[in-house]
Design a protein around this motif. Structure first.
Motif, PDB file in Angstrom:
ATOM      1  N   LEU A  80      70.270  33.129  -3.204  1.00  0.00           N
ATOM      2  CA  LEU A  80      70.170  32.471  -1.897  1.00  0.00           C
ATOM      3  C   LEU A  80      71.234  33.042  -0.959  1.00  0.00           C
ATOM      4  N   PRO A  81      70.989  33.090   0.364  1.00  0.00           N
ATOM      5  CA  PRO A  81      69.719  32.757   0.992  1.00  0.00           C
ATOM      6  C   PRO A  81      68.678  33.834   0.744  1.00  0.00           C
ATOM      7  N   SER A  82      67.402  33.467   0.827  1.00  0.00           N
ATOM      8  CA  SER A  82      66.319  34.390   0.526  1.00  0.00           C
ATOM      9  C   SER A  82      65.337  34.421   1.687  1.00  0.00           C
ATOM     10  N   ASP A  83      64.827  35.596   1.996  1.00  0.00           N
ATOM     11  CA  ASP A  83      63.832  35.700   3.051  1.00  0.00           C
ATOM     12  C   ASP A  83      62.428  35.577   2.480  1.00  0.00           C
ATOM     13  N   SER A  85      61.184  32.661   1.258  1.00  0.00           N
ATOM     14  CA  SER A  85      61.064  31.222   1.052  1.00  0.00           C
ATOM     15  C   SER A  85      59.615  30.777   0.937  1.00  0.00           C
ATOM     16  N   ILE A  86      58.696  31.563   1.542  1.00  0.00           N
ATOM     17  CA  ILE A  86      57.293  31.178   1.486  1.00  0.00           C
ATOM     18  C   ILE A  86      56.807  31.094   0.039  1.00  0.00           C
ATOM     19  N   HIS A  87      57.406  31.888  -0.835  1.00  0.00           N
ATOM     20  CA  HIS A  87      56.995  31.872  -2.238  1.00  0.00           C
ATOM     21  C   HIS A  87      57.145  30.483  -2.846  1.00  0.00           C
ATOM     22  N   PHE A  88      58.178  29.786  -2.472  1.00  0.00           N
ATOM     23  CA  PHE A  88      58.447  28.495  -3.091  1.00  0.00           C
ATOM     24  C   PHE A  88      57.655  27.372  -2.435  1.00  0.00           C
ATOM     25  N   GLU A 103      59.579  23.410 -10.936  1.00  0.00           N
ATOM     26  CA  GLU A 103      59.763  22.364  -9.933  1.00  0.00           C
ATOM     27  C   GLU A 103      61.255  22.127  -9.655  1.00  0.00           C
ATOM     28  N   THR A 104      62.068  22.219 -10.704  1.00  0.00           N
ATOM     29  CA  THR A 104      63.512  22.053 -10.532  1.00  0.00           C
ATOM     30  C   THR A 104      64.084  23.169  -9.662  1.00  0.00           C
ATOM     31  N   LEU A 105      63.651  24.401  -9.931  1.00  0.00           N
ATOM     32  CA  LEU A 105      64.111  25.543  -9.135  1.00  0.00           C
ATOM     33  C   LEU A 105      63.670  25.403  -7.687  1.00  0.00           C
ATOM     34  N   ARG A 106      62.432  24.986  -7.477  1.00  0.00           N
ATOM     35  CA  ARG A 106      61.922  24.831  -6.117  1.00  0.00           C
ATOM     36  C   ARG A 106      62.652  23.708  -5.393  1.00  0.00           C
ATOM     37  N   ARG A 107      63.017  22.642  -6.117  1.00  0.00           N
ATOM     38  CA  ARG A 107      63.773  21.541  -5.497  1.00  0.00           C
ATOM     39  C   ARG A 107      65.128  22.034  -5.003  1.00  0.00           C
ATOM     40  N   VAL A 108      65.813  22.841  -5.809  1.00  0.00           N
ATOM     41  CA  VAL A 108      67.114  23.387  -5.402  1.00  0.00           C
ATOM     42  C   VAL A 108      66.945  24.252  -4.160  1.00  0.00           C
ATOM     43  N   PHE A 109      65.895  25.071  -4.146  1.00  0.00           N
ATOM     44  CA  PHE A 109      65.665  25.954  -3.002  1.00  0.00           C
ATOM     45  C   PHE A 109      65.406  25.147  -1.738  1.00  0.00           C
ATOM     46  N   ARG A 110      64.581  24.121  -1.838  1.00  0.00           N
ATOM     47  CA  ARG A 110      64.255  23.308  -0.659  1.00  0.00           C
ATOM     48  C   ARG A 110      65.473  22.520  -0.179  1.00  0.00           C
ATOM     49  N   THR A 111      66.310  22.102  -1.113  1.00  0.00           N
ATOM     50  CA  THR A 111      67.545  21.421  -0.723  1.00  0.00           C
ATOM     51  C   THR A 111      68.425  22.363   0.089  1.00  0.00           C
ATOM     52  N   PHE A 112      68.483  23.626  -0.332  1.00  0.00           N
ATOM     53  CA  PHE A 112      69.255  24.634   0.398  1.00  0.00           C
ATOM     54  C   PHE A 112      68.658  24.860   1.786  1.00  0.00           C
ATOM     55  N   GLN A 113      67.331  24.942   1.863  1.00  0.00           N
ATOM     56  CA  GLN A 113      66.676  25.110   3.156  1.00  0.00           C
ATOM     57  C   GLN A 113      66.978  23.935   4.086  1.00  0.00           C
ATOM     58  N   GLN A 117      68.830  23.920   7.744  1.00  0.00           N
ATOM     59  CA  GLN A 117      68.109  23.464   8.929  1.00  0.00           C
ATOM     60  C   GLN A 117      68.633  22.133   9.460  1.00  0.00           C
ATOM     61  N   ASP A 118      69.525  21.499   8.715  1.00  0.00           N
ATOM     62  CA  ASP A 118      70.068  20.213   9.136  1.00  0.00           C
ATOM     63  C   ASP A 118      71.010  20.414  10.319  1.00  0.00           C
ATOM     64  N   LYS A 119      70.671  19.801  11.447  1.00  0.00           N
ATOM     65  CA  LYS A 119      71.486  19.957  12.657  1.00  0.00           C
ATOM     66  C   LYS A 119      72.676  19.001  12.694  1.00  0.00           C
ATOM     67  N   THR A 120      72.712  18.079  11.733  1.00  0.00           N
ATOM     68  CA  THR A 120      73.806  17.107  11.719  1.00  0.00           C
ATOM     69  C   THR A 120      75.148  17.787  11.540  1.00  0.00           C
ATOM     70  N   TYR A 121      75.188  18.749  10.602  1.00  0.00           N
ATOM     71  CA  TYR A 121      76.447  19.461  10.353  1.00  0.00           C
ATOM     72  C   TYR A 121      76.899  20.207  11.596  1.00  0.00           C
ATOM     73  N   GLY A 122      75.976  20.963  12.217  1.00  0.00           N
ATOM     74  CA  GLY A 122      76.338  21.725  13.410  1.00  0.00           C
ATOM     75  C   GLY A 122      76.776  20.831  14.555  1.00  0.00           C
ATOM     76  N   SER A 123      76.079  19.698  14.727  1.00  0.00           N
ATOM     77  CA  SER A 123      76.431  18.771  15.809  1.00  0.00           C
ATOM     78  C   SER A 123      77.805  18.154  15.570  1.00  0.00           C
ATOM     79  N   GLU A 124      78.040  17.754  14.329  1.00  0.00           N
ATOM     80  CA  GLU A 124      79.335  17.154  13.987  1.00  0.00           C
ATOM     81  C   GLU A 124      80.468  18.148  14.222  1.00  0.00           C
TER      82      GLU A 124
END
Length: 287
Positions: A80-83, A85-88, A103-113, A117-124
């Motif tokens: 990660l990060p990986s370009d 992401s569509i695979h997962f 499913e566990t691997l895909r969950r980790v990947f989606r959590t990273f995504q 994409q979470d704007k909360t961190y950037g806004s804070e």
């Protein structure tokens, strides 16, 4: 001794001409089942196969095409990060015993995504940085005001000293003398307040900067943790896939012709270790 002497006297030719026949013994490659179950045959008898080609598979352990697709996708998405992401986002739902690890691997990947994409961190973080900029601007204003206040204190103190003698001589009235002292006291109070405000501003600025560092470190640690977990899950799933392929796929280990064992048919139940077919090796250039 006589024969040795004769041999020394007779000349030997530099070249020996004649027909040479090279014999090659290409042993047939035997393919056996690594587990019991219903076998699905994908190739016909006497059909040519390439090295590493899938000849058949055990039914019910998962759709082998999905497993091979997943294996290909993992080779493109090691870290990660990986370009890719569509695979997962693809729905691979027939992986059999590999499904849970996928499913566990895909969950980790989606959590990273989601984290990216979470704007909360950037806004804070931006709010904290804006706060620091405002505090630093306020500090610059306070420093200017303190410098002016200091000059006012010096001027008031000089006036008090100058008018003290005039007051003692009765030239300056008590009212005017009190005003001079009041002005000096007020200017000294203002200077102390500016000093206090500047000190407080410095403390708040340092605390806010420390909070920025903590926020950045928290985010970085989370990202690093997800990357490490992804790579660990990736290695685990890759290892499980290799074990799965070894147990469930009949794979050609050589170029050649298929020769099935007698009475072996598609969808037939086979035992572990049972011979399924043989491959008669052939030259790869003939394929």
């Amino acid at each position: 001794i006589i024969l040795l002497g004769i041999g020394l006297l007779l000349p030997f030719p530099d070249k020996i001409t004649g027909d040479i026949k090279l014999l090659s013994n290409n042993t047939d490659v035997v393919i056996v089942s690594k587990r019991e179950g219903e076998v699905k045959i994908l190739k016909r008898d006497n059909e040519r196969v390439r090295k590493d080609e899938v000849i058949g598979h055990i039914v019910g352990a998962g759709v082998y095409k999905e497993v091979l697709l997943l294996d290909t996708l993992l080779n493109k998405s090691y870290s990660l990060p990986s370009d890719t992401s569509i695979h997962f986002s693809w729905e691979l739902s027939q992986l059999g015993e590999l499904q849970e690890s996928f499913e566990t691997l895909r969950r980790v990947f989606r959590t990273f995504q989601d984290l990216q994409q979470d704007k909360t961190y950037g806004s804070e973080l931006e709010i904290l940085k804006d706060k620091v900029r405002a505090l630093e601007e306020e500090q610059r204003v306070l420093l200017v005001l303190r410098r002016k206040s200091g000059a006012t204190v010096e001027l008031s103190a000089a006036n008090v000293e100058k008018n003290r003698l005039l007051f003692q001589q009765g030239v300056l009235s008590e009212y005017d003398w009190n005003i001079e002292q009041r002005d000096l006291l007020q200017s000294q109070t203002n200077l102390e307040e500016y000093n206090y405000d500047i000190a407080q501003n410095e403390v708040i600025t340092l605390e806010t900067k420390a909070e920025i560092v903590r926020t950045e470190k928290t985010y970085s640690r989370r990202v690093l943790s997800l990357k490490r977990e992804f790579e660990q899950r990736w290695r685990t799933l890759k290892s499980e896939i290799e074990v799965w392929k070894e147990a469930n796929l009949l794979i050609s280990s050589a170029y050649g012709l298929i020769e099935y064992t007698d009475q072996i048919e598609s969808n037939q139940f086979v035992k572990k270790g049972q011979q399924i077919l043989s491959i008669i090796p052939q030259n790869p250039t003939s394929f």
